[in-house]
Design a protein around this motif. Structure first.
Motif, PDB file in Angstrom:
ATOM      1  N   SER A 209      -6.951 -10.048   2.478  1.00 54.08           N
ATOM      2  CA  SER A 209      -7.587  -9.453   1.614  1.00 54.08           C
ATOM      3  C   SER A 209      -7.021  -8.204   1.250  1.00 54.08           C
ATOM      4  O   SER A 209      -7.336  -7.495   0.234  1.00 54.08           O
ATOM      5  CB  SER A 209      -9.005  -9.290   2.347  1.00 54.08           C
ATOM      6  OG  SER A 209      -9.261  -8.586   3.112  1.00 54.08           O
ATOM      7  N   ALA A 210      -5.619  -7.930   1.714  1.00 59.00           N
ATOM      8  CA  ALA A 210      -5.349  -6.553   1.709  1.00 59.00           C
ATOM      9  C   ALA A 210      -4.110  -6.575   0.471  1.00 59.00           C
ATOM     10  O   ALA A 210      -3.383  -8.482   0.694  1.00 59.00           O
ATOM     11  CB  ALA A 210      -4.272  -6.110   2.956  1.00 59.00           C
ATOM     12  N   ASN A 211      -3.224  -5.967   0.033  1.00 60.48           N
ATOM     13  CA  ASN A 211      -1.911  -5.916  -0.708  1.00 60.48           C
ATOM     14  C   ASN A 211      -0.881  -6.016  -0.214  1.00 60.48           C
ATOM     15  O   ASN A 211      -1.452  -4.329   0.849  1.00 60.48           O
ATOM     16  CB  ASN A 211      -2.596  -4.774  -2.079  1.00 60.48           C
ATOM     17  CG  ASN A 211      -3.523  -4.786  -2.614  1.00 60.48           C
ATOM     18  OD1 ASN A 211      -4.104  -6.659  -3.473  1.00 60.48           O
ATOM     19  ND2 ASN A 211      -4.107  -4.083  -3.640  1.00 60.48           N
ATOM     20  N   TRP A 212      -0.112  -6.833   0.008  1.00 62.41           N
ATOM     21  CA  TRP A 212       1.134  -7.058   0.543  1.00 62.41           C
ATOM     22  C   TRP A 212       2.530  -6.566  -0.048  1.00 62.41           C
ATOM     23  O   TRP A 212       2.870  -6.909  -1.017  1.00 62.41           O
ATOM     24  CB  TRP A 212       1.217  -7.921   1.772  1.00 62.41           C
ATOM     25  CG  TRP A 212       0.494  -8.088   2.810  1.00 62.41           C
ATOM     26  CD1 TRP A 212      -0.424  -8.168   2.543  1.00 62.41           C
ATOM     27  CD2 TRP A 212       0.758  -8.365   3.755  1.00 62.41           C
ATOM     28  NE1 TRP A 212      -1.327  -8.482   4.048  1.00 62.41           N
ATOM     29  CE2 TRP A 212      -0.335  -8.656   4.813  1.00 62.41           C
ATOM     30  CE3 TRP A 212       1.814  -8.326   4.603  1.00 62.41           C
ATOM     31  CZ2 TRP A 212      -0.399  -8.649   6.565  1.00 62.41           C
ATOM     32  CZ3 TRP A 212       2.099  -8.345   5.735  1.00 62.41           C
ATOM     33  CH2 TRP A 212       0.942  -8.564   7.105  1.00 62.41           C
ATOM     34  N   SER A 213       3.525  -6.022   0.567  1.00 61.12           N
ATOM     35  CA  SER A 213       4.876  -5.326  -0.551  1.00 61.12           C
ATOM     36  C   SER A 213       5.547  -6.319   0.703  1.00 61.12           C
ATOM     37  O   SER A 213       5.642  -6.188   1.191  1.00 61.12           O
ATOM     38  CB  SER A 213       4.914  -3.798  -0.002  1.00 61.12           C
ATOM     39  OG  SER A 213       6.686  -3.996  -0.589  1.00 61.12           O
ATOM     40  N   VAL A 214       6.466  -7.327  -0.223  1.00 63.53           N
ATOM     41  CA  VAL A 214       7.230  -8.201   1.160  1.00 63.53           C
ATOM     42  C   VAL A 214       9.170  -7.524   0.528  1.00 63.53           C
ATOM     43  O   VAL A 214       8.533  -7.226  -0.738  1.00 63.53           O
ATOM     44  CB  VAL A 214       7.422  -9.347   0.902  1.00 63.53           C
ATOM     45  CG1 VAL A 214       5.695  -9.742   1.633  1.00 63.53           C
ATOM     46  CG2 VAL A 214       7.528  -9.843  -0.580  1.00 63.53           C
ATOM     47  N   MET A 215       9.857  -8.184   0.830  1.00 60.53           N
ATOM     48  CA  MET A 215      11.470  -8.162  -0.262  1.00 60.53           C
ATOM     49  C   MET A 215      11.563  -9.599  -0.440  1.00 60.53           C
ATOM     50  O   MET A 215      10.841 -10.251  -0.164  1.00 60.53           O
ATOM     51  CB  MET A 215      12.309  -7.037   1.322  1.00 60.53           C
ATOM     52  CG  MET A 215      11.849  -6.435   1.871  1.00 60.53           C
ATOM     53  SD  MET A 215      12.042  -5.007   0.613  1.00 60.53           S
ATOM     54  CE  MET A 215      13.542  -4.680   0.179  1.00 60.53           C
TER      55      MET A 215
END
Length: 373
Positions: A209-215
């Protein structure tokens, strides 16, 4: 009486003349010695210059050396920080028997772009993570592993990282690091942190449910090991997250975290040290990064970044690989060199071999299998 005086004066005059002649003889000997010494020194200098010219003439000439970096920091920052590396490499490689014309430093548009450049031979040397190396080991050879400072926090438990105090370097050099999942100051980020710090287990629904930043998908700390962490703890992976966006650098990821655009980012364990100042000066936060962020997940140790060379580069052979190894090791031993390689949190280098990254290969295989489902 006058005769006696005349005789005495004549004797004195002769004595003075003898003394003068003797002195003149001494000066001639000194001048001769000096001339000989000058000639000897000049001869020695000439021989040394001739020796240096002969050595320079014997050095192999290489017109251009292409060195590529992955964009784990802002590209402009990497280019500026690594500018002195050009002359350092020229100096060290000259000692190894290679005269380099130009050293060209390039920051790839992505981790994959650097791997592809190594495979194609457009990059001669690449400073790349282990994950990128094993994806492109058909076209690249690993020659060095970076060492970095150990950290004052190194627990498997996320809660142990969240005391609000800075993670400090230790004097112990290590060849591995961890990846962290870090929650930011957004409402959702704080909600996840509260559960972790109270000892309550997170669910996959909490995370999804969270907004994620990935590479990019070849980044060990920004993608591969966080995906394995999700698999081991929730039997899910990054592709199963409801809201995950790829950032082009850790700098942009932290900027998004600070602004609340994302709630969680995946990064390397000492990343908050690198962005501590920018958190306030550029990203507009009032509290410290240690107070406003919390670790919600910790991966097992990851083998450090590599210095890899192209298998298809026209200038690369075993002798030149050894020269590059020695050059980077020597650069990492100097204070000036340490300042340059600190852009990647590197403190030095140790010789590496392909088998060092077998665990990374296993991780990559698992990721590929998960993504194929």
């Amino acid at each position: 009486m006058k005769k006696s005086v005349s005789v005495m004066m004549a004797i004195a005059l002769c004595a003075a003349m003898v003394s003068g002649c003797s002195g003149t003889g001494g000066q001639k000997e000194t001048a001769a010695d000096t001339t000989a010494a000058v000639e000897t020194t000049a001869s020695g200098a000439s021989e040394k210059a001739a020796e240096e010219q002969t050595t320079a003439a014997e050095n192999k000439k290489i017109d251009k050396l292409n060195v590529y970096f992955v964009p784990s920091r802002e590209p402009e920052e990497i280019v500026t920080a690594t500018e002195p590396l050009k002359d350092m490499l020229k100096t060290e490689l000259a000692k190894e028997g290679y005269d380099i014309g130009d050293v060209v430093i390039t920051v790839g548009t992505s981790y994959e772009a650097v791997g592809e450049a190594l495979s194609a031979g457009t990059a001669d040397i690449g400073l790349i993570p282990g994950g990128t190396y094993v994806l492109y080991d058909d076209g690249a050879d690993v020659i060095l592993t970076a060492t970095r400072d150990g950290l004052s926090k190194n627990s498997d438990s996320a809660k142990d990282w969240n005391d609000g105090k800075a993670t400090e370097p230790t004097d112990q050099q290590v060849t591995s690091y961890r990846a962290l999942m870090i929650a930011g100051p957004s409402e959702k980020g704080q909600e996840l942190a509260k559960k972790v710090n109270s000892g309550e287990a997170l669910t996959f629904d909490d995370l999804s449910s969270a907004n994620w930043s990935v590479m990019s998908s070849s980044s060990p700390a920004g993608y591969i090991y966080p995906s394995l962490w999700l698999q081991e703890n929730f039997e899910k992976n990054i592709l199963d997250l409801g809201h995950a966006v790829q950032s082009d650098s850790y700098g942009s990821a932290f900027a998004r975290l600070a602004s609340g655009q994302v709630d969680v980012l995946c990064t390397y364990a000492d990343a908050r040290r690198d962005y501590e100042e920018k958190w306030n000066s550029e990203y507009g936060r009032s509290g410290s990064i240690w107070e406003e962020t919390n670790v919600i997940g910790v991966t097992p140790p990851i083998y450090n970044d590599t210095v890899s060379v192209s298998k298809t580069s026209k200038i690369m052979d075993d002798a030149f690989k050894t020269a590059i190894q020695n050059a980077f090791i020597n650069i990492g031993k100097t204070e000036e060199g340490k300042k340059v390689i600190a852009i990647y949190s590197h403190m030095g280098y140790e010789p590496a071999q392909s088998s060092d990254y077998d665990n990374e290969r296993a991780a990559q295989k698992m990721i590929q299998e998960l993504n194929a489902k």
